[in-house]
Design an enzyme around this catalytic site. Structure first.
Site, PDB file in Angstrom:
ATOM      1  N   ALA A  42       1.629  -2.059  -4.938  1.00 14.78           N
ATOM      2  CA  ALA A  42       0.737  -1.970  -3.790  1.00 14.78           C
ATOM      3  C   ALA A  42      -0.108  -0.707  -3.834  1.00 14.78           C
ATOM      4  O   ALA A  42      -1.221  -0.687  -3.334  1.00 14.78           O
ATOM      5  CB  ALA A  42       1.542  -2.019  -2.503  1.00 14.78           C
ATOM      6  N   PHE A  43       0.428   0.359  -4.440  1.00 10.90           N
ATOM      7  CA  PHE A  43      -0.275   1.631  -4.414  1.00 10.90           C
ATOM      8  C   PHE A  43      -0.641   2.130  -5.810  1.00 10.90           C
ATOM      9  O   PHE A  43      -1.146   3.227  -5.951  1.00 10.90           O
ATOM     10  CB  PHE A  43       0.579   2.688  -3.702  1.00 10.90           C
ATOM     11  N   GLY A  44      -0.373   1.360  -6.804  1.00  6.07           N
ATOM     12  CA  GLY A  44      -0.727   1.773  -8.151  1.00  6.07           C
ATOM     13  C   GLY A  44      -0.038   0.909  -9.185  1.00  6.07           C
ATOM     14  O   GLY A  44       0.799   0.067  -8.871  1.00  6.07           O
ATOM     15  N   ASP A  66      15.667  -0.021   2.986  1.00  3.94           N
ATOM     16  CA  ASP A  66      15.035  -1.178   2.336  1.00  3.94           C
ATOM     17  C   ASP A  66      15.951  -1.765   1.274  1.00  3.94           C
ATOM     18  O   ASP A  66      15.527  -2.027   0.147  1.00  3.94           O
ATOM     19  CB  ASP A  66      13.693  -0.770   1.722  1.00  3.94           C
TER      20      ASP A  66
END
EC number: 2.7.11.1
Length: 966
Positions: A46-48, A157
């Site tokens: 999602a971020f890289g 999580d």
């Protein structure tokens, strides 16, 4: 306007450009490309992106997560994860190999786990874990959680996608991107964060209510859900969309296994203990380690077998399952696929940010079969493929004697997708149409780790006899939940019904569905795995009926992954905004308290200066009065002495006159008497003179003393009056000082209340803003989902419409041939009559085919109408849930504001109640000082009267000399 307010809320007047901070575990001065060599790409998070990297010096492998970070604020978002990984040295927690910030990119180097994630292994094997495997995973996870909780870390999580496997059969707990590192052991959190299906009830409540924070016990709930996921491939309620699953978690009883009888009593009891909705009574990880389910685990052999099976060499071949007599279909021979060894570590290797990876997936979807021209209708819709079948094992020699080692048949828990049916012995089950009940469909889901042969035979017989019923479309899940959903506050999985399969016919009277012969359009994928466990070579062959739905399932998982990434980005931004707002609020409170302290200190200093000035002025006045008094005494004493000297001179003159008179009287006497009388008279005069002189001087001395006493008393009275006046002014100043401080305290209470109230409004404004953004994204995703469903239905209807003429032509030829054959057999009538009958039969066939086309058109219209109604219902349901959540948030805000006002009023009342005794104590203290002053003055006066040799006596000012005495 709302966005402008939102920006205003987050803006700090004192914010300046942040300077670069130095972090202990992040290197800024080194290019990671000089140390690590990128050898492949594992996936796109999602971020890289995540790469497979190799250390140039040691050759060690690592998973490199590369994140674009444009500011220091973005960099701070990942520091918590880096610090947690750096400080957690545990055999069951993934290790941090390094972190670099270079050229605007953050590189996080994580230990490479070749076994991959547990959820990827389950997808690769098309089954869940066995109970011994779950026991080992559970034991190691509990040990890791005990270590984390001991360090005040909440993972937040936990799920199968965040449990990585090594080749040695050990787990590595990963993905600390949303973890919390507390400062205190009993500290609680109120962030709504994590993945919905695994969230604890107390975490779910934090989405709209921050009054019930949670602690490390939330990880225990997630652990229980993860165990169910490992047993059944999917977590509980995976068929629901995230909005509904959150309500389900909060309001329903704790989830259980779908088939409890398939599992041991210890496993069921462990889940019951861990899945306690009350976090107060929920056990800790250390307590669960003593549970019988995990206390007996001593070896990780079960996990070594699992990893070996997942990484085994795989031989795949596709067998065509169509009828050989289909005239219009080309016969496709079964072609074996090339041998390849699966590296499951290339799939979901890194669970950082919980976005599973796409490019090196362990489950390579087989090529979809093309829709064929069949006699019984079009192809199946998405989610209705066939389940894999299991076949006996091939056992290679593995013992010392070279004899074949008997290996029991490995049982599989395949994934059920819609109307896929689990069969054995590589046989296709759907020979004839029938009705499938929802209960039967659920019984064939992937929740059974060891299905017995009797159940398979029963299922096979039901399929053959046409007695198995399909679930209704509204209750059927469209596709599997994406196990790589990641750490987001919402998920993209849905529970909305699909339209009817093109391979199913509708009984309009009963409303049931029947399976048509889909063998003409499906193929069978056969997989053979070979691996070695403890010197024994094991071969496992599985078969699965595949169709074009496999590709659609992959597309659906990919689209869902994209949606979850969008939600993850929203959550990350929300967390950043919340952090900024919290920092702003803390700074505001700190600045306000400093200002309050400065104001109070300034006010105190002002009054202290006034008091000091008053005391100094009083001292100066008293000193001046004493000086004036001394001068006055000297002048008055001098004046009195001068007057007394003049009086004394006059008195001497009078004595001289008296002496002259005595002499005159003596001279008047006869001469013979004068001498004797003069002597006598002069002696008497001398004695009288001495007596008068002594009395006169005593009188003068007494008058002087009285005058000096009067002057001293007047001076003392003036000083006392001045002291009283100064004390009164001083006490008035003290009263003013305390009154000003009390007024300031009340003003500060009011101001602090207004600030806290405004901060609470800002907090809820931000929550509403983020909630509306999330709702907008959910509606956008729902619209895309509905649009995909409509497009799929249109494509399916177009395929059916295009296939129907071919089917009708084929059926027409067959029926015509059969009719002609029957006429030939019957042999009745002339050739003209037979031609007429054939013509009539042809006309009837045209009418029948036209009726079929009209029926199909009506069916398609009904399907489209139902689909549009379903889409509208989906949007309405979503809107209703969102409205309820917004209403709940507004209601909670109103309650919080009301409670805040009530608390302020109560605090103000208590402060005022405490103010009265403070005022009373002040007055008593001032009165006591007045009494002490009066007592001091009175004692001084009494001492003056009792001590005639006081320094204030006249003798102090006028010491008499011998000359004065003369």
């Amino acid at each position: 306007m709302a966005f402008a307010n939102f920006r205003r809320i987050l803006r700090l007047s004192t914010f300046e450009k942040r300077k670069s901070r130095e972090y202990e575990h992040v290197r800024r001065d080194l290019d990671p490309n000089e140390v690590w060599e990128i050898v492949g790409e594992l996936g796109d998070g999602a971020f890289g992106k995540v790469y497979k990297a190799k250390n140039k010096e040691t050759g060690a492998l690592a998973a490199a997560k590369v994140i674009e970070t444009n500011s220091e604020e973005e960099l701070e978002d990942y520091i918590v994860e880096i610090e947690i990984l750096a400080t957690c040295d545990h055999p069951y927690i993934v290790k941090l190999l390094g972190a670099y910030y270079y050229d605007g990119k953050l590189w996080i180097m994580i230990e490479f786990c070749p076994g991959g994630a547990v959820d990827a292994i389950m997808l690769e094997l098309d089954r869940g874990l066995t109970e011994p495997q779950i026991q080992v995973v559970c034991r190691q996870m509990l040990e890791a959680l005990t270590f984390l909780h001991g360090k005040k870390i909440i993972h937040r999580d936990l799920k199968a996608g965040n449990v990585l496997m090594t080749l040695e059969g050990d787990i590595r707990l990963a993905d600390f991107g949303v973890s919390a590192k507390n400062l205190k052991t009993l500290q609680k959190r109120d962030s709504f964060i994590g993945t919905p299906y695994w969230m604890a009830p107390e975490v779910v409540m934090c989405e709209t209510m921050k009054d019930t924070p949670y602690d490390y016990k939330a990880d225990i709930w997630s652990l229980g859900i993860t165990l169910i996921e490992m047993a059944q491939i999917e977590p509980p309620h995976h068929e629901l969309n995230p909005m509904r699953v959150l309500l389900k978690i909060a309001k329903s009883d704790p989830p259980t296994l779908l088939s409890p009888s398939k599992w041991s009593a210890e496993f069921r009891d462990f889940l019951k203990t861990a899945l306690d909705k009350n976090p107060e009574t929920r056990p800790s990880a250390a307590q669960l380690l003593e549970h019988p389910f995990v206390s007996s685990v001593t070896s990780n052999k079960a996990l070594r077998e699992l990893v070996a099976e997942a990484k085994a060499e795989v031989m795949e071949e596709i067998e065509d399952g169509r009828d050989e007599g289909d005239e219009e279909d080309a016969v496709e021979a079964a072609s074996p696929l090339e041998n390849h060894t699966r590296d499951s570590s290339e799939v979901s290797q890194l669970s950082i940010d919980a976005d599973k990876l796409l490019k090196e997936s362990p489950f390579t979807p087989p090529p979809p079969s093309q829709p064929q021209d069949g006699a019984n209708g079009p192809s199946e819709p998405p989610g209705h493929g066939a389940l894999p079948a299991t076949s006996p094992l091939d056992v290679a020699p593995g013992n010392e004697n070279g004899q074949a080692v008997p290996v029991p048949l490995r049982k599989f828990r395949p994934v059920s997708m819609g109307a896929r049916i689990q069969v054995s012995e590589e046989k296709q089950a759907a020979d004839q149409g029938g009705d499938l009940s929802p209960a039967a469909s659920r019984s064939q889901k992937a929740s059974q780790s060891r299905p017995n042969s009797s159940a398979l035979e029963t299922l096979r017989s039901e399929l053959t006899n046409g007695s198995l019923e399909l679930p209704t479309p509204g209750a059927q899940s469209l596709s599997k939940r994406d196990s790589d959903c990641g750490s987001v506050s919402t998920s993209g999985s849905t529970d909305f019904g699909t339209s009817l399969s093109a391979d199913m016919s509708v009984n309009k009277e009963s409303g049931s569905l029947s399976i048509k012969d889909s063998r003409l359009h499906n193929k069978t994928l056969k997989r053979t795995r070979k691996f070695v466990v403890d010197g024994v070579e094991v071969s496992i062959t599985t078969s699965k009926i595949i169709s074009e739905d496999e590709k659609k399932d992959e597309e659906m998982r990919f689209l869902r992954r994209q949606e979850l990434r969008e939600l993850r980005l929203l959550q990350k931004e929300e967390h950043r905004n919340q952090t900024q707002l919290s920092s702003k609020h803390e700074l505001q409170l700190e600045q306000m308290h400093k200002r309050f302290e400065q104001e109070i200190n300034a006010k105190k200093k002002f009054f202290d200066i006034e008091l000091e000035n008053l005391e100094r002025q009083q001292k100066q006045q008293v000193e001046k009065m004493e000086q004036d008094h001394a001068v006055r005494r000297r002048e008055e004493a001098k004046r009195i002495r001068l007057e007394q000297e003049r009086d004394y001179a006059k008195f001497q003159e009078q004595l001289k006159l008296m002496k002259k008179e005595v002499k005159n009287e003596v001279e008047k006497l006869p001469r013979q008497q004068r001498k004797e009388s003069m002597k006598q008279k002069m002696e008497e005069h001398t004695q009288k003179k001495q007596l008068l002189d002594r009395d006169f001087l005593a009188k003068q001395k007494e008058d002087l003393e009285l005058a000096m006493k009067r002057i001293t008393a007047d001076n003392r009275r003036e000083i006392c009056d001045k002291e009283r006046e100064c004390l009164t002014r001083k006490q008035e100043l003290l009263r003013d000082r305390e009154a000003a401080l009390w007024e300031m305290e009340e003003h500060h209470l009011q101001e602090r209340h207004q600030l806290v109230k405004q901060q609470l409004k800002d907090q809820y404004f931000l929550q509403r803003h983020e909630l509306l953004r999330k709702h907008e994204k959910e509606r956008e995703q729902m619209q895309r989902y509905n649009q995909r469903m409509i497009e799929q239905l249109k494509v399916r209807q177009q395929q059916e419409k295009a296939r129907l003429p071919k089917i009708q032509r084929s059926e027409g030829k067959t029926r015509m041939a059969m009719y002609k054959k029957s006429l030939h057999i019957n042999g009745g009538g002339s050739a003209a009559e037979q031609r007429e009958k054939i013509k009539q039969f042809s006309q009837q066939e045209e009418k029948r085919q036209k009726a079929e086309r009209l029926q199909q058109q009506q069916k398609h219209e009904n399907q489209m109408r139902d689909m549009l109604a379903q889409c509208e219902s989906n949007m309405s349901e979503l809107q209703q849930l969102q409205n309820e959540k917004c209403h709940l948030l507004i209601e909670h805000e109103t309650q919080k504001l009301k409670a805040l006002d009530e608390s302020h009023n109560q605090n103000l009342k208590e402060w005022r109640d405490k103010l009265r005794p403070r005022k009373k104590a002040l007055e008593e203290d001032l009165n006591q000082k007045k009494r002490e002053q009066e007592m001091f003055f009175k004692m001084n006066e009494e001492s003056e009267c009792a001590n005639p040799t006081s320094p204030n006596k006249v003798t102090k000012f006028f010491p008499y000399s011998s000359a004065d005495a003369a």
